[in-house]
Each structure stands twice: as C-alpha cells, then as structure tokens.
Design an enzyme around this catalytic site. Sequence first.
Site, mmCIF file in Angstrom:
data_model
loop_
_atom_site.group_PDB
_atom_site.id
_atom_site.type_symbol
_atom_site.label_atom_id
_atom_site.label_comp_id
_atom_site.label_asym_id
_atom_site.label_seq_id
_atom_site.Cartn_x
_atom_site.Cartn_y
_atom_site.Cartn_z
ATOM 1 N N LYS A 22 0.959 -1.286 0.241
ATOM 2 C CA LYS A 22 0.035 0.164 -0.028
ATOM 3 C C LYS A 22 0.777 1.326 0.001
ATOM 4 C CE LYS A 22 -1.613 1.386 4.168
ATOM 5 N NZ LYS A 22 -1.490 2.612 4.641
ATOM 6 N N ASN A 23 1.852 1.269 0.748
ATOM 7 C CA ASN A 23 2.805 2.266 0.951
ATOM 8 C C ASN A 23 3.784 2.569 -0.038
ATOM 9 O OD1 ASN A 23 1.193 2.951 3.287
ATOM 10 N ND2 ASN A 23 2.680 2.363 4.723
ATOM 11 N N CYS A 117 -4.864 11.795 13.259
ATOM 12 C CA CYS A 117 -5.553 10.607 13.428
ATOM 13 C C CYS A 117 -5.182 9.778 14.635
ATOM 14 C CB CYS A 117 -4.953 9.690 11.903
ATOM 15 S SG CYS A 117 -3.388 9.291 12.231
ATOM 16 N N ARG A 122 0.244 14.057 13.383
ATOM 17 C CA ARG A 122 0.731 14.015 11.873
ATOM 18 C C ARG A 122 0.715 15.327 10.974
ATOM 19 N NH1 ARG A 122 -1.024 8.797 10.431
ATOM 20 N NH2 ARG A 122 0.593 9.041 8.622
ATOM 21 N N ASP A 306 5.418 0.443 12.235
ATOM 22 C CA ASP A 306 4.445 -0.169 11.772
ATOM 23 C C ASP A 306 4.240 -1.592 12.043
ATOM 24 O OD1 ASP A 306 4.018 1.376 8.339
ATOM 25 O OD2 ASP A 306 3.452 2.051 10.459
ATOM 26 N N ARG A 398 -8.225 -1.328 5.343
ATOM 27 C CA ARG A 398 -7.276 -0.312 4.624
ATOM 28 C C ARG A 398 -5.878 -0.745 4.246
ATOM 29 N NH1 ARG A 398 -6.688 4.883 7.946
ATOM 30 N NH2 ARG A 398 -5.382 5.169 5.871
HETATM 31 C C1 EPZ Z 1 4.420 7.032 6.389
HETATM 32 O O1 EPZ Z 1 3.592 7.822 7.040
HETATM 33 C C2 EPZ Z 1 3.421 5.739 6.320
HETATM 34 N N1 EPZ Z 1 2.287 6.111 5.551
HETATM 35 C C3 EPZ Z 1 2.964 5.243 7.679
HETATM 36 O O2 EPZ Z 1 2.387 4.056 7.545
HETATM 37 C C4 EPZ Z 1 4.168 4.989 8.588
HETATM 38 O O3 EPZ Z 1 3.817 4.547 9.842
HETATM 39 C C5 EPZ Z 1 5.139 6.242 8.783
HETATM 40 O O4 EPZ Z 1 5.485 6.512 7.317
HETATM 41 C C6 EPZ Z 1 6.579 5.935 9.521
HETATM 42 O O5 EPZ Z 1 7.161 4.634 8.915
HETATM 43 C C7 EPZ Z 1 2.513 6.051 4.139
HETATM 44 O O6 EPZ Z 1 3.713 5.697 3.575
HETATM 45 C C8 EPZ Z 1 1.354 6.444 3.429
HETATM 46 P P1 EPZ Z 1 6.423 10.335 8.827
HETATM 47 P P2 EPZ Z 1 4.217 9.587 7.249
HETATM 48 O O7 EPZ Z 1 6.207 11.800 7.910
HETATM 49 O O8 EPZ Z 1 4.837 9.804 5.949
HETATM 50 C C9 EPZ Z 1 6.605 13.662 12.177
HETATM 51 C C10 EPZ Z 1 0.501 2.532 7.944
HETATM 52 O O9 EPZ Z 1 0.113 1.832 9.044
HETATM 53 N N2 EPZ Z 1 6.389 14.638 10.878
HETATM 54 O O10 EPZ Z 1 7.493 9.478 8.294
HETATM 55 O O11 EPZ Z 1 2.848 10.350 7.475
HETATM 56 C C11 EPZ Z 1 5.289 12.788 12.270
HETATM 57 O O12 EPZ Z 1 4.207 13.409 13.221
HETATM 58 C C12 EPZ Z 1 0.831 3.939 7.894
HETATM 59 O O13 EPZ Z 1 0.533 2.203 6.707
HETATM 60 C C13 EPZ Z 1 6.274 16.066 11.256
HETATM 61 O O14 EPZ Z 1 6.560 16.477 12.393
HETATM 62 O O15 EPZ Z 1 4.989 9.457 8.612
HETATM 63 C C14 EPZ Z 1 5.954 11.706 12.906
HETATM 64 O O16 EPZ Z 1 6.069 11.988 14.382
HETATM 65 C C15 EPZ Z 1 0.526 4.576 9.351
HETATM 66 N N3 EPZ Z 1 6.128 16.921 10.344
HETATM 67 C C16 EPZ Z 1 7.274 11.510 11.969
HETATM 68 O O17 EPZ Z 1 7.647 12.958 11.480
HETATM 69 C C17 EPZ Z 1 6.081 16.549 8.955
HETATM 70 O O18 EPZ Z 1 5.883 17.679 8.047
HETATM 71 C C18 EPZ Z 1 7.321 10.457 10.936
HETATM 72 O O19 EPZ Z 1 6.278 10.765 10.296
HETATM 73 C C19 EPZ Z 1 5.916 15.435 8.754
HETATM 74 C C20 EPZ Z 1 5.972 14.254 9.701
#
Ligand code: EPZ
Length: 421
Positions: A22-23, A117, A122, A306, A398
């Site tokens: 998915k990702n 969420c 996020r 994850d 999902r």
């Molecule tokens: C991706 O989410 C994945 N989703 C998530 O999978 C996964 O858990 C996550 O990466 C971490 O590996 C997809 O790829 C669609 P991040 P993402 O930006 O990109 C902070 C699942 O279960 N952050 O790497 O949204 C954020 O709050 C899902 O399949 C900021 O502060 O995660 C978090 O604490 C859930 N500002 C950390 O960074 C930003 O602009 C990592 O988030 C962006 C992120």
Amino acid sequence: MERLIIKGGNHLQGEVDCSGAKNAGLPILASTILLEGSAFIGNLPHLQDITTKLELLNSMGSSINFHEDGFIEINSSNILLPEARYELVKTMRASILVMGPLVAKYGKAKISQPGGCDIGSRPIDFHLSGLEQMGAEITSDSKYIYLKAKELKPISFTFPRVSVTGTENLMMAATLIKGETRLKNCAKEPEVLELANYLNSCGAQIQGAGESEIIVNGVESLNATRWNVLFDRIEAGTYLIAGAITNGHVKVNKINPETIDIVSKKLIEMGVKVNIFKNSVEVDATSSDLKAQDIFTEPFPGFPTDMQAQFMTLNTIAQGDCTVEETVFENRFQHVSELRKMGANISLNENKAFVSGVSNLVGATVSASDLRASASLVLAGLVGKNKTHINDIYHIDRGYECIEEKLNKLGAEIIREPVVD
Ligand code: EPZ
C-alpha cells in the site's frame, strides 16, 4: 459495519503470498500527475486506500482504466481540477502526496487540511516548508491549504526529522525543477526507493534514494511507463508473527527478505526458527518457547513503527518482561487497552510500554483503531482462548487484503459478519 470473529488456539501451518505494498502504491499513483501519457501500474493491493487514491485522481481529471491483466491504466496528464477535496482527504491522509506533483506540474494545488489521526497529530510542516523554499506561495484556512508557484527552483533542504511522505512529496516535486535539488535526512524506507526507481524508469534523474541524501536533477518532462509495485513488508511481517504466536510453521512468499531483515532478526532473538529464501521468509515456532524481547521503533533500517503493535501482542504471551518504546508517533498504543481486555499485562509510561508475559490470552470483544493496532488484535485472537470479536474492522481492510482468507488458508478459524445494531 462488520466484525471478525476469531476462534483461537489453532497452530497455523502452510504458505501465504504477500500482496503489493500500500505504502509504495500510494506515492506511485500520486506520481502519475507528473507524467505524460498513460502509466500502467500492476500488483496494486485491493485496499480501500488504493481505491480512495484512484477516486482522488479521477476527481482531479485523471482517466482510470482497469485491465484484465490486473494492470491499472492511469493518465493524469490532463488534470483539470488540481485539488484534493475534504471528503477524500479525511478518509486517507496519504492524499497529501498529490501536493508536490500538482505544484511541480500545474503550478497550483488546493489540499484539504489532513488533520491528525488515531496515532498522532501528523503535521505536514516539513512538506510545506520544503515546497515554500522551492518557491511555492502557501496560504491556508481552517479547511484548505492553497499552493501556487510560477516556477519552482532547486533547493538544498534538510528534514528536521525523517519523514517518509515528506521525502516522497519533495522528491516528486524536484523531478521537474530545472537544476539540482539536494534533500538531506531523508527517509530510507524501501517504498521511497521504489518510488524513485519508478520515476527514474519514466526519465527522472534521482540519485541516492534509500539513503539519507537524495539528489534530483530536474528534467523537462517524464513519460509514463509500466510498473509492478513491490510487495508489502509489513503484511509479510504480520503473517510471520501469526506463525510465531500460534507456535506454527508459516512460509510467507513474494517478499524481498532484505526489507524485513530486522523483523526476522527480532523473531530469532525471541527463539523462533527463521529460514530465509530468495523471495520468501519462513518461521517455524512449533517447538519454540518465546522469549520476550525489547522493541524500540525507529525509521528504516531501524525497527518499523508499523510492526510495533504486532510485536507487542507477541510479547504479551512470551516468557519474561520487556519494554516496547515507540519513538516515531506520539500516540501509537491504542491496542494496549484492547489487549488488556484479553488478559495482557501491560503498563504504560508516556511512549514506553512495559509488558509482562502471561501464559495465555482470553478471547474478548475488542475494537480496532488504527490499521496496525487492528492487526495486533487479530494476532491476539489467534491465540486467545475461546472466541474474540473484533469490531470496526474497516481499519484492517485499509491495509490488509483479504486478511481472513489468507489466515484461514493457514488454518485459522475467522469469520466476517455484519454487525446488526
Ligand atoms: C508513513 O507515514 C506511512 N504512511 C506510515 O504508515 C508509517 O507509519 C510512517 O510513514 C512511518 O514509517 C505512508 O507511507 C502512506 P512520517 P508518514 O512523515 O509519512 C513527524 C501505515 O500503517 N512529521 O514519516 O505520514 C510525524 O508526526 C501508515 O501504513 C512532522 O512532524 O509518516 C511523525 O512523528 C501509518 N512533520 C514522524 O515525523 C512533517 O511534516 C514520522 O512521520 C511530517 C512528519
């Protein structure tokens, strides 16, 4: 609404195939906005999030055709309405992945505020600050984020912390920006490398994806190609734990073992026999006394957040005590209260969970929350005495294609039924 009813106690045996990731599919679908012509994307999992992404592209003007060979043809070269509406974004945060491509290709975008969420607030400040540094003018109100740009310029940008979709958004935007863009402290997840490999097959010039620094030399245009999406390492890890937790013998096929190396190593530390093949990983826990192991989540190649919930379930019935520390998201312990209902012994202190193994879990009625927490409840149901009822299973659908069919093929006893109020 539907629920799963799981009869616990069976030892899972046999082989299961992974579906596409998915990702990896979500950013690749978004990247079609950058392309000329029709992209043919295969091995996309049949999941609600993929459907939502296709609906989003279609709502903007992309043409979508489903072919009998399983490939989906997407032509996003004539977007009429570069916006991601609230109705779609609220159901899937990854809709924000259209932002970078829209600004780079069409010079504007209107994106519904993604909001938080279950697992955390996020924020998308890194995405926005990178695009702003590239030259996008960004304004917002309570509902939408508005971006416009006459011409984007190449930048050198360091992510304040590793962000998977942040890396993907800025990398996609940079492919059409004349000059050299340097992105530092990037996410190294296999799905980031997969996106870069796909875009390079379309004529992009991306170097270093999968490493901390990515260099993109922009090109005039990109031509859509045919691509099969890589397999889902998180789904694979989840089914390996299903084999381990039931003292079973399960082989997961269609997976690149390198992408779940740390998961395999953790299972070995717990006392599970793990065999690695070219495109498969097998667990044999038929004679294993599981030993509790500490978990500390980190960005790839560290232990994946994850997989945190799924391993916590495994630790609840392992021998001994352990700590599960979640460092990526601020609220990713939704599964703890539900596991406690099944007899798990878990205490929490901020982002740390302290798990003491118990001899067995007992079936109960529990509620799914975020995608991976839901998977951890299914794993608990596989070993819980008697039956476990899991409500709100749309969360599971999902991220897991046909989860009950795949587990029942391994000897589980799971039925899906409508919840009649
Ligand atoms: C991706 O989410 C994945 N989703 C998530 O999978 C996964 O858990 C996550 O990466 C971490 O590996 C997809 O790829 C669609 P991040 P993402 O930006 O990109 C902070 C699942 O279960 N952050 O790497 O949204 C954020 O709050 C899902 O399949 C900021 O502060 O995660 C978090 O604490 C859930 N500002 C950390 O960074 C930003 O602009 C990592 O988030 C962006 C992120």
